[in-house]
Design an enzyme around this catalytic site. Structure first.
Site, mmCIF file in Angstrom:
data_model
loop_
_atom_site.group_PDB
_atom_site.id
_atom_site.type_symbol
_atom_site.label_atom_id
_atom_site.label_comp_id
_atom_site.label_asym_id
_atom_site.label_seq_id
_atom_site.Cartn_x
_atom_site.Cartn_y
_atom_site.Cartn_z
ATOM 1 C CG HIS A 73 8.093 7.658 4.683
ATOM 2 N ND1 HIS A 73 6.799 7.168 4.719
ATOM 3 C CD2 HIS A 73 8.889 6.595 4.418
ATOM 4 C CE1 HIS A 73 6.825 5.861 4.499
ATOM 5 N NE2 HIS A 73 8.086 5.486 4.303
ATOM 6 C CB ALA A 74 11.817 10.679 0.807
#
Length: 154
Positions: A73-74
């Site tokens: 994820h970012a």
């Protein structure tokens, strides 16, 4: 934090975000391929995927959280458009350079549009990844619908 139930999980994981037995050459290829359905469904942007890879290169594979499971994820501002979870199984497990939890066979790509949603998404996934039966299903599933049916029945 409110509890996330099956309905919310099914809102985050849709059939078009599930891929089974995907071929990948390395960890970056695995992340890009796992994220592609989320890009195609307009849940994340290409810059979000780039953010995941950049973060992994700078901080290491911190998102390989338990043996064989990565949750890349970012940050939301890097291109999270909608809350979503993609599920990808790799045909051949890949080394992510996480000594404790390699090789990775399951890539659960997260998209959360804000910090609260991020925490709720992680909480809902944490429950799911504790179920050994979930991974047994992923190993033998031949269609995305089987995964959706499992989620509906749990």
């Amino acid at each position: 934090m409110k509890e996330i139930g099956v309905i919310q999980l099914l809102e985050l994981i849709t059939k078009d975000l599930i891929q089974l037995n995907i071929e990948a050459t390395d960890r970056e290829d695995a992340i890009r391929k796992a994220a592609q359905p989320l890009v195609e469904a307009n849940k994340i942007t290409d810059s979000y995927v780039d953010g995941i890879i950049k973060s992994m290169k700078e901080s290491g594979p911190y998102f390989v959280i338990i043996p064989h499971v990565a949750m890349p994820h970012a940050r939301p501002e890097e291109g999270a458009l909608e809350n979503a979870i993609g599920i990808t199984t790799l045909k051949t497990p890949i080394e992510f350079m996480n000594a404790s939890n390699d090789p990775v066979k399951y890539v659960l790509t997260l998209s959360a549009t804000g910090n609260d949603e991020h925490l709720e998404t992680l909480a809902s996934l944490a429950e799911l990844v504790e179920e050994e039966s979930f991974f047994e299903l992923l190993d033998k599933a031949t269609s995305a619908q089987e995964v959706i049916d499992y989620l509906k029945e749990r």
